[in-house]
Write a protein that holds these residues in place. Structure first.
Motif, PDB file in Angstrom:
ATOM      1  N   ALA A   8      -3.691   5.639  -4.451  1.00 60.68           N
ATOM      2  CA  ALA A   8      -4.035   4.666  -3.399  1.00 60.68           C
ATOM      3  C   ALA A   8      -4.816   4.818  -3.212  1.00 60.68           C
ATOM      4  O   ALA A   8      -5.817   3.623  -2.251  1.00 60.68           O
ATOM      5  CB  ALA A   8      -2.694   4.708  -2.819  1.00 60.68           C
ATOM      6  N   THR A  45     -11.497  -1.520  -3.293  1.00 60.70           N
ATOM      7  CA  THR A  45     -11.780  -2.846  -2.121  1.00 60.70           C
ATOM      8  C   THR A  45     -12.934  -2.008  -0.725  1.00 60.70           C
ATOM      9  O   THR A  45     -12.991  -3.158  -0.064  1.00 60.70           O
ATOM     10  CB  THR A  45      -9.946  -2.844  -1.675  1.00 60.70           C
ATOM     11  OG1 THR A  45      -9.561  -1.627  -1.052  1.00 60.70           O
ATOM     12  CG2 THR A  45      -9.547  -3.552  -2.403  1.00 60.70           C
ATOM     13  N   ASP A  89      -0.112  -1.600 -10.406  1.00 62.50           N
ATOM     14  CA  ASP A  89       0.929  -2.924  -9.921  1.00 62.50           C
ATOM     15  C   ASP A  89       0.478  -4.340  -9.416  1.00 62.50           C
ATOM     16  O   ASP A  89      -0.774  -4.223  -9.350  1.00 62.50           O
ATOM     17  CB  ASP A  89       2.220  -1.772  -9.750  1.00 62.50           C
ATOM     18  CG  ASP A  89       1.160  -1.469  -8.103  1.00 62.50           C
ATOM     19  OD1 ASP A  89       0.934  -2.212  -8.051  1.00 62.50           O
ATOM     20  OD2 ASP A  89       2.352  -0.561  -7.640  1.00 62.50           O
ATOM     21  N   GLU A  90       1.628  -4.609  -9.142  1.00 66.30           N
ATOM     22  CA  GLU A  90       1.507  -6.352  -8.729  1.00 66.30           C
ATOM     23  C   GLU A  90       0.746  -6.120  -7.153  1.00 66.30           C
ATOM     24  O   GLU A  90      -0.523  -7.144  -7.305  1.00 66.30           O
ATOM     25  CB  GLU A  90       2.557  -6.861  -8.273  1.00 66.30           C
ATOM     26  CG  GLU A  90       2.538  -8.487  -8.068  1.00 66.30           C
ATOM     27  CD  GLU A  90       3.958  -8.582  -7.502  1.00 66.30           C
ATOM     28  OE1 GLU A  90       4.877  -8.188  -7.952  1.00 66.30           O
ATOM     29  OE2 GLU A  90       3.779 -10.099  -7.132  1.00 66.30           O
ATOM     30  N   ASP A  91       1.597  -5.064  -6.146  1.00 67.52           N
ATOM     31  CA  ASP A  91       0.586  -5.144  -5.073  1.00 67.52           C
ATOM     32  C   ASP A  91      -0.337  -4.748  -4.716  1.00 67.52           C
ATOM     33  O   ASP A  91      -1.564  -4.489  -3.914  1.00 67.52           O
ATOM     34  CB  ASP A  91       1.118  -4.274  -3.824  1.00 67.52           C
ATOM     35  CG  ASP A  91       2.948  -4.367  -3.955  1.00 67.52           C
ATOM     36  OD1 ASP A  91       3.309  -5.799  -3.865  1.00 67.52           O
ATOM     37  OD2 ASP A  91       4.172  -3.817  -3.457  1.00 67.52           O
ATOM     38  N   GLN A  92      -0.884  -4.094  -6.065  1.00 65.27           N
ATOM     39  CA  GLN A  92      -2.510  -3.239  -6.234  1.00 65.27           C
ATOM     40  C   GLN A  92      -3.413  -4.194  -6.659  1.00 65.27           C
ATOM     41  O   GLN A  92      -4.746  -4.092  -5.869  1.00 65.27           O
ATOM     42  CB  GLN A  92      -2.692  -2.339  -6.930  1.00 65.27           C
ATOM     43  CG  GLN A  92      -2.016  -0.222  -6.660  1.00 65.27           C
ATOM     44  CD  GLN A  92      -1.980  -0.085  -7.256  1.00 65.27           C
ATOM     45  OE1 GLN A  92      -1.910   0.011  -8.361  1.00 65.27           O
ATOM     46  NE2 GLN A  92      -1.669   1.326  -6.851  1.00 65.27           N
ATOM     47  N   CYS A 123      -3.683  -5.816 -14.647  1.00 67.69           N
ATOM     48  CA  CYS A 123      -2.831  -5.750 -14.070  1.00 67.69           C
ATOM     49  C   CYS A 123      -1.139  -4.996 -15.497  1.00 67.69           C
ATOM     50  O   CYS A 123      -1.226  -6.367 -15.681  1.00 67.69           O
ATOM     51  CB  CYS A 123      -1.941  -6.885 -13.206  1.00 67.69           C
ATOM     52  SG  CYS A 123      -0.384  -7.013 -12.698  1.00 67.69           S
ATOM     53  N   ARG A 163      -2.751  -7.921  -6.237  1.00 65.99           N
ATOM     54  CA  ARG A 163      -2.965  -8.663  -5.171  1.00 65.99           C
ATOM     55  C   ARG A 163      -3.812  -8.503  -4.588  1.00 65.99           C
ATOM     56  O   ARG A 163      -4.984  -8.796  -3.672  1.00 65.99           O
ATOM     57  CB  ARG A 163      -1.795  -8.943  -4.433  1.00 65.99           C
ATOM     58  CG  ARG A 163      -1.260  -9.627  -3.625  1.00 65.99           C
ATOM     59  CD  ARG A 163      -0.478 -10.002  -3.015  1.00 65.99           C
ATOM     60  NE  ARG A 163       0.652 -11.095  -3.066  1.00 65.99           N
ATOM     61  CZ  ARG A 163       1.497 -11.162  -4.370  1.00 65.99           C
ATOM     62  NH1 ARG A 163       1.781  -9.811  -3.692  1.00 65.99           N
ATOM     63  NH2 ARG A 163       1.983 -11.430  -4.602  1.00 65.99           N
ATOM     64  N   ARG A 164      -3.861  -6.579  -3.809  1.00 71.34           N
ATOM     65  CA  ARG A 164      -4.856  -6.404  -2.808  1.00 71.34           C
ATOM     66  C   ARG A 164      -6.105  -6.062  -3.290  1.00 71.34           C
ATOM     67  O   ARG A 164      -7.045  -6.558  -3.061  1.00 71.34           O
ATOM     68  CB  ARG A 164      -4.159  -5.213  -2.426  1.00 71.34           C
ATOM     69  CG  ARG A 164      -5.116  -4.752  -0.798  1.00 71.34           C
ATOM     70  CD  ARG A 164      -4.031  -2.908  -0.983  1.00 71.34           C
ATOM     71  NE  ARG A 164      -5.139  -2.644  -0.550  1.00 71.34           N
ATOM     72  CZ  ARG A 164      -5.659  -0.797  -0.410  1.00 71.34           C
ATOM     73  NH1 ARG A 164      -4.848   0.026  -1.121  1.00 71.34           N
ATOM     74  NH2 ARG A 164      -7.192  -0.100   0.035  1.00 71.34           N
ATOM     75  N   LEU A 220       1.587 -13.191 -10.550  1.00 76.58           N
ATOM     76  CA  LEU A 220       0.463 -13.252 -10.010  1.00 76.58           C
ATOM     77  C   LEU A 220      -0.667 -14.095  -9.890  1.00 76.58           C
ATOM     78  O   LEU A 220      -1.178 -15.158  -8.571  1.00 76.58           O
ATOM     79  CB  LEU A 220      -0.343 -11.517 -10.210  1.00 76.58           C
ATOM     80  CG  LEU A 220      -1.286 -11.906  -8.125  1.00 76.58           C
ATOM     81  CD1 LEU A 220      -0.446 -11.897  -7.250  1.00 76.58           C
ATOM     82  CD2 LEU A 220      -0.898 -10.124  -8.921  1.00 76.58           C
TER      83      LEU A 220
END
Ligand SMILES: [Zn+2]
Length: 383
Positions: free
Chosen positions: A175, A182, A206-209, A200, A211-212, A239
């Motif tokens: 994280a 970012t 992963d997906e959330d990472q 990805c 997207r962010r 995505l």
């Protein structure tokens, strides 16, 4: 501005459907006029206008220069031992990227520049006139920024791939690494990049990472593209479609919903069959994608780990032999398809007003690119 008439073209593949009603716009016994840096005219030889100079290509085929929309050229070292081990039965995993990260961080700017220069020249000799280059082997703010500055000396299509893999120093804090990508890393990279990309995949992001990271890049004016569904099924393709990205690359493991999402979005599916060849893996279902109406591009993915080929002709041959694309579909995907994947309408097509990027083949037909695999068929590159 002086004009040049190229005549004696046995087959001219224009990717301009106006000529024959097919996507590749094929002309036989053709001619083409270049004025300055652009195509001024293309058509039958007998209808060619006059020009300041004339060159007879002696019955060779001409195609648009290849548009290689996916490469990783900024790196140091090589991984032939890993390749040999894989051919002896070991499987490919995303972690091998870290080997190249260590070598790249240790290299000087001059060493990295020399390597990109060597590989870009190799691509050019094989008919590539537009290429995309990613960072992604630096994985620190400084090393990603310098990778992009070096890439920018060879192309405008530079891609920030800080989210290639989590580097060893963040192994316990992924994280925290996403915060870096970012935050300060994006600040350092954004001025030198047109695109932002994320790997990805299980073992990467992963997906959330993803997207962010993509949305953070978009906030800084970068356009998104994605590595997805290479090593197994996953959320990446959907995505990419959801975010309206220009392209999603690999697309090896897709389910029906993925194919439907691609077909109903404008997102290009970029297939990289050199990877499956070099990792001895199952190929993507190009036939299924094309039959569903998906726009398909072909690219090399030239990188020192999973696929160390710089040859678009080789990718065309693989696409035809191993993925059941027709030679016409494969050459379109390696030229016009690559241009779509980079949101470029000035390359990948030989029509008035487009860039005069031509690859002349030592062959009477473009089909020879698949028919004569492994043969150096590029006679000349005009760009
Ligand atoms: Zn890649």
């Amino acid at each position: 501005m002086t004009s040049l008439l190229l005549t004696g073209i046995s087959e001219l593949l224009t990717n301009d459907p106006i000529h024959d009603g097919t996507p590749i716009g094929l002309l036989e016994d053709a001619a083409l006029v270049i004025e300055g840096r652009k195509v001024a005219w293309a058509g039958p030889r007998l209808q060619a206008p006059t020009a300041d100079a004339v060159r007879d290509l002696g019955g060779r085929a001409v195609i648009p220069g290849f548009v290689d929309s996916h490469s990783h050229l900024v790196f140091a070292g090589e991984r032939s031992a890993e390749f040999a081990a894989r051919m002896a039965g070991e499987s490919y995993a995303a972690g091998g990227i870290r080997t190249t990260v260590a070598a790249t961080r240790a290299a000087t700017d001059e060493q990295l520049l020399a390597n990109v220069s060597r590989l870009a020249a190799e691509m050019r000799r094989q008919g590539t006139t537009t290429l995309e280059i990613k960072s992604g082997y630096g994985l620190s703010a400084l090393d990603e920024a310098r990778s992009l500055v070096i890439a920018g000396q060879f192309t405008d299509e530079t891609t920030f791939l800080g989210a290639h893999v989590v580097p060893p120093e963040y192994a316990e804090d992924p994280a925290g690494y996403v915060d870096l990508v970012t935050g300060p890393m994006l600040d350092a990279a954004a001025p030198h990049a047109r695109w932002i990309d994320v790997f990805c995949e299980r073992g990467a992001f992963d997906e959330d990472q993803a997207r962010r990271i993509l949305l953070a890049g978009r906030g800084r004016g970068l356009l998104g593209r994605l590595h997805a569904n290479q090593l197994g099924p996953g959320p990446g393709v959907r995505l990419a479609c959801e975010l309206g990205l220009a392209a999603v690359d690999h697309c090896t493991f897709l389910d029906d919903a993925d194919v439907a999402a691609l077909a109903s979005s404008g997102t290009v599916a970029t297939l990289l069959p050199g990877v499956e060849f070099s990792t001895r893996s199952p190929y993507p279902d190009a036939r299924g994608l094309l039959d569903a109406g998906v726009t398909v591009a072909l690219a090399s993915d030239c990188n020192p780990g999973s696929c160390y080929t710089s040859s678009m002709p080789f990718c065309v041959a693989l696409a035809v032999r191993e993925m059941r694309m027709t030679p016409a579909e494969a050459v379109w995907a390696a030229t016009a398809g690559g241009a779509r994947a980079l949101l470029r309408d000035d390359v990948g097509v030989l029509a008035p007003g487009k860039r005069a990027h031509l690859t002349v083949l030592e062959a009477p037909s473009y089909v020879h690119l698949a028919y004569r695999p492994g043969v150096p068929l590029v006679a000349e590159v005009i760009a």
